[in-house]
Design a protein around this motif. Structure first.
Motif, PDB file in Angstrom:
ATOM      1  N   PHE A  50       0.829  -1.212   0.000  1.00  0.00           N
ATOM      2  CA  PHE A  50       0.000   0.000   0.000  1.00  0.00           C
ATOM      3  C   PHE A  50       0.860   1.257   0.000  1.00  0.00           C
ATOM      4  N   ARG A  51       0.449   2.224  -0.788  1.00  0.00           N
ATOM      5  CA  ARG A  51       1.028   3.573  -0.711  1.00  0.00           C
ATOM      6  C   ARG A  51      -0.152   4.509  -0.502  1.00  0.00           C
ATOM      7  N   GLY A  52      -0.236   5.096   0.669  1.00  0.00           N
ATOM      8  CA  GLY A  52      -1.343   6.026   0.920  1.00  0.00           C
ATOM      9  C   GLY A  52      -1.176   7.260   0.047  1.00  0.00           C
ATOM     10  N   LEU A  53      -2.201   7.570  -0.743  1.00  0.00           N
ATOM     11  CA  LEU A  53      -2.088   8.689  -1.682  1.00  0.00           C
ATOM     12  C   LEU A  53      -2.657   9.980  -1.085  1.00  0.00           C
ATOM     13  N   VAL A  54      -1.818  11.002  -1.056  1.00  0.00           N
ATOM     14  CA  VAL A  54      -2.256  12.310  -0.575  1.00  0.00           C
ATOM     15  C   VAL A  54      -2.204  13.288  -1.751  1.00  0.00           C
ATOM     16  N   GLU A  55      -3.367  13.725  -2.195  1.00  0.00           N
ATOM     17  CA  GLU A  55      -3.412  14.679  -3.309  1.00  0.00           C
ATOM     18  C   GLU A  55      -3.281  16.079  -2.719  1.00  0.00           C
ATOM     19  N   PHE A  56      -2.055  16.509  -2.628  1.00  0.00           N
ATOM     20  CA  PHE A  56      -1.707  17.694  -1.847  1.00  0.00           C
ATOM     21  C   PHE A  56      -2.347  18.987  -2.360  1.00  0.00           C
ATOM     22  N   SER A  57      -2.302  19.188  -3.659  1.00  0.00           N
ATOM     23  CA  SER A  57      -2.868  20.426  -4.207  1.00  0.00           C
ATOM     24  C   SER A  57      -3.185  20.251  -5.692  1.00  0.00           C
ATOM     25  N   ASN A  58      -4.239  20.918  -6.133  1.00  0.00           N
ATOM     26  CA  ASN A  58      -4.580  20.857  -7.568  1.00  0.00           C
ATOM     27  C   ASN A  58      -4.139  22.123  -8.289  1.00  0.00           C
ATOM     28  N   ARG A  59      -3.328  22.952  -7.617  1.00  0.00           N
ATOM     29  CA  ARG A  59      -2.791  24.110  -8.334  1.00  0.00           C
ATOM     30  C   ARG A  59      -1.701  23.614  -9.255  1.00  0.00           C
ATOM     31  N   CYS A  60      -1.730  24.093 -10.482  1.00  0.00           N
ATOM     32  CA  CYS A  60      -0.750  23.603 -11.446  1.00  0.00           C
ATOM     33  C   CYS A  60      -0.426  24.691 -12.451  1.00  0.00           C
ATOM     34  N   VAL A  61       0.852  24.835 -12.776  1.00  0.00           N
ATOM     35  CA  VAL A  61       1.246  25.864 -13.744  1.00  0.00           C
ATOM     36  C   VAL A  61       1.106  25.367 -15.178  1.00  0.00           C
ATOM     37  N   LYS A  62       0.849  24.092 -15.335  1.00  0.00           N
ATOM     38  CA  LYS A  62       0.860  23.529 -16.685  1.00  0.00           C
ATOM     39  C   LYS A  62      -0.526  23.448 -17.318  1.00  0.00           C
ATOM     40  N   ASN A  63      -0.498  23.140 -18.582  1.00  0.00           N
ATOM     41  CA  ASN A  63      -1.733  23.104 -19.349  1.00  0.00           C
ATOM     42  C   ASN A  63      -1.827  21.889 -20.261  1.00  0.00           C
ATOM     43  N   CYS A  64      -1.445  20.744 -19.730  1.00  0.00           N
ATOM     44  CA  CYS A  64      -1.508  19.502 -20.511  1.00  0.00           C
ATOM     45  C   CYS A  64      -2.921  19.368 -21.085  1.00  0.00           C
ATOM     46  N   PHE A  65      -3.001  19.032 -22.360  1.00  0.00           N
ATOM     47  CA  PHE A  65      -4.303  19.060 -23.045  1.00  0.00           C
ATOM     48  C   PHE A  65      -5.299  18.015 -22.539  1.00  0.00           C
ATOM     49  N   TYR A  66      -4.799  16.999 -21.830  1.00  0.00           N
ATOM     50  CA  TYR A  66      -5.669  15.891 -21.411  1.00  0.00           C
ATOM     51  C   TYR A  66      -6.186  16.024 -19.987  1.00  0.00           C
ATOM     52  N   CYS A  67      -5.628  16.940 -19.202  1.00  0.00           N
ATOM     53  CA  CYS A  67      -5.804  16.871 -17.750  1.00  0.00           C
ATOM     54  C   CYS A  67      -6.846  17.849 -17.204  1.00  0.00           C
ATOM     55  N   GLY A  68      -7.707  17.348 -16.351  1.00  0.00           N
ATOM     56  CA  GLY A  68      -8.790  18.146 -15.781  1.00  0.00           C
ATOM     57  C   GLY A  68      -8.347  19.213 -14.788  1.00  0.00           C
ATOM     58  N   VAL A  69      -7.148  19.129 -14.259  1.00  0.00           N
ATOM     59  CA  VAL A  69      -6.721  20.173 -13.329  1.00  0.00           C
ATOM     60  C   VAL A  69      -5.732  21.157 -13.972  1.00  0.00           C
ATOM     61  N   ARG A  70      -5.625  21.122 -15.275  1.00  0.00           N
ATOM     62  CA  ARG A  70      -4.752  22.052 -16.000  1.00  0.00           C
ATOM     63  C   ARG A  70      -5.066  23.497 -15.604  1.00  0.00           C
ATOM     64  N   ALA A  71      -4.025  24.346 -15.657  1.00  0.00           N
ATOM     65  CA  ALA A  71      -4.173  25.737 -15.222  1.00  0.00           C
ATOM     66  C   ALA A  71      -5.348  26.438 -15.905  1.00  0.00           C
ATOM     67  N   GLY A  72      -5.557  26.110 -17.177  1.00  0.00           N
ATOM     68  CA  GLY A  72      -6.604  26.781 -17.954  1.00  0.00           C
ATOM     69  C   GLY A  72      -8.032  26.405 -17.573  1.00  0.00           C
ATOM     70  N   ASN A  73      -8.207  25.410 -16.759  1.00  0.00           N
ATOM     71  CA  ASN A  73      -9.574  25.029 -16.372  1.00  0.00           C
ATOM     72  C   ASN A  73     -10.049  25.901 -15.206  1.00  0.00           C
ATOM     73  N   THR A  74     -10.940  26.833 -15.537  1.00  0.00           N
ATOM     74  CA  THR A  74     -11.377  27.781 -14.513  1.00  0.00           C
ATOM     75  C   THR A  74     -12.615  27.273 -13.768  1.00  0.00           C
ATOM     76  N   SER A  75     -13.124  26.111 -14.140  1.00  0.00           N
ATOM     77  CA  SER A  75     -14.358  25.682 -13.482  1.00  0.00           C
ATOM     78  C   SER A  75     -14.115  24.799 -12.255  1.00  0.00           C
ATOM     79  N   ILE A  76     -12.875  24.679 -11.819  1.00  0.00           N
ATOM     80  CA  ILE A  76     -12.672  23.960 -10.556  1.00  0.00           C
ATOM     81  C   ILE A  76     -12.127  24.903  -9.494  1.00  0.00           C
ATOM     82  N   GLN A  77     -12.377  24.511  -8.255  1.00  0.00           N
ATOM     83  CA  GLN A  77     -11.875  25.306  -7.152  1.00  0.00           C
ATOM     84  C   GLN A  77     -10.483  24.807  -6.799  1.00  0.00           C
ATOM     85  N   ARG A  78      -9.568  25.723  -6.657  1.00  0.00           N
ATOM     86  CA  ARG A  78      -8.194  25.317  -6.354  1.00  0.00           C
ATOM     87  C   ARG A  78      -8.025  25.163  -4.846  1.00  0.00           C
TER      88      ARG A  78
END
Ligand code: 5AD
Ligand code: SF4
Ligand code: FES
Length: 363
Positions: A50-78
């Protein structure tokens, strides 16, 4: 003997062999799964760590075209966890004999962020009697940051190459220096030089991706001599640029089957590395992770992120276990792992055997 069976008797696979294996039909792929299960049993045994997963933060400087937490997605709360939230998750892992946690975050490269993580690493070790192994997954960082984090007690690092084909990489990322393929590759090499146990991985079933690309991904892992791998199906997210190409995608179940084959083939090719059964596999098939365990995976990452943040860490749609508290997931997972005929390596770090071998050869 079928072609698939005869390829499976070989020591090594060529690119063409891998393409044939990846294209194996429903009957033939059983041979791959059986061989992978046998290799797993012989080289890494029956335990799942087991590796306990801690999703520390969804702030991200990147804009990968596939990812829902990309910087350009303004519809999520950081969000960003407090030190206390992280140390509490770490204590939960410790008390439940997980032995190990992974802290994952969107990418940020400010000095302030680097320092915050460095201090946090010390705090976690203090809160858990220096017993917990910590893996970081925080993207590309300057060498000095990787070094400081290592010295502060992070000894494993996950950085997926995402796709090993540089041309495909370009199609999936903005064309600028922060999304440069070669920089990412260099970051992986840097991590290895610094002494980390290094994990990488790819997404499977992306638009524009071919079977030959996946064969190259497997060869890339081998060439990079990695210690750990985490791979899973690409799952579309409606708030991302790549969503417009969803008509090019294989049906989800096909993406899942391909991912399972990738896990099995990697186990056959790299016998003693750690391979994760990823959440994305479970997203498509409710028993996806158990299936991955049966054909090669030996690491599982139960989510320890406080539930109130989880809906904001959706890299892709339909992510499972969004509302289950850590303790609920744990009970559920235990039962699932036993159903897959495996046992849990409680209180064991479960370091990659490959890493130990690599170290002793280097000395
Ligand atoms: N589908 C599947 N995996 C994804 N990731 C990011 N977006 C998606 C998606 N839409 C994966 C990437 C990244 C990891 C944290 O999540 O591989 O490295
Ligand atoms: Fe950021 Fe990682 Fe998502 Fe890329 S994949 S946008 S680096 S969180
Ligand atoms: Fe999360 Fe079953 S693994 S609820």
């Amino acid at each position: 003997m079928t072609t698939i069976e005869s390829i499976l008797t070989q020591e090594d696979f060529s690119r063409e062999d891998l393409i044939t294996l990846l294209e194996a039909d429903e009957t033939d792929r059983q041979f791959i799964y059986n061989r992978a299960a046998a290799v797993k049993k012989e080289f890494v045994g029956n335990k799942v760590y087991f590796r306990g997963l801690v999703e520390f933060s969804n702030r991200c400087v990147k804009n990968c075209f596939y990812c829902g937490v990309r910087a350009g997605n303004t519809s999520i709360q950081r969000y960003e966890l407090t030190d206390r939230e992280v140390t509490e998750a770490a204590r939960f892992a410790f008390e439940n004999r997980f032995a190990s946690i992974v802290i994952q975050s969107g990418e940020r490269s400010s000095k302030k962020f680097a320092l915050r993580i460095e201090k946090l690493l010390h705090k976690i070790h203090q809160a858990t009697d220096n017993e917990l192994h910590i893996t970081l997954s925080m993207g590309e960082q300057p060498e000095d940051t990787y070094k400081r984090w290592y010295e502060a007690g992070a000894h494993r690092y996950l950085l997926r190459i995402e796709v090993s084909n540089p041309d495909l990489y370009k199609k999936l990322h903005p064309d600028n220096i922060t999304h440069d393929y070669h920089r990412r590759l260099e970051a992986l090499r840097m991590l290895k030089r610094l002494g980390y146990q290094v994990g990488t991985g790819v997404m499977i079933g992306l638009p524009f991706q071919t079977t030959a690309d996946l064969a190259d991904d497997l060869l890339f892992f081998k060439e990079m001599d990695i210690d750990m791998a985490g791979m899973g199906p690409y799952i579309e997210h409606h708030d991302t640029p790549l969503y417009q190409y969803r008509h090019l995608l294989l049906p989800r179940i096909e993406r899942f089957n391909l991912s399972l084959k990738m896990v099995a083939l990697l186990r056959i090719m790299m016998k003693n590395i750690n391979i994760a059964a990823t959440t994305a596999m479970q997203t498509i098939d409710p028993q996806g992770r158990e299936k991955a365990i049966m054909v090669g995976s030996n690491v599982l990452m139960p989510n320890l992120t406080p539930v109130k943040y989880r809906e904001n860490y959706l890299l892709y749609q339909d992510k499972p276990c969004i509302n289950e508290e850590a303790a609920e997931c744990q009970g559920c997972l235990e039962a699932r792992i036993h159903m897959a005929g495996a046992e849990i390596g409680y209180s064991e770090w479960g370091d990659s055997k490959h890493f130990a071998e690599r170290k002793s050869e280097g000395e």
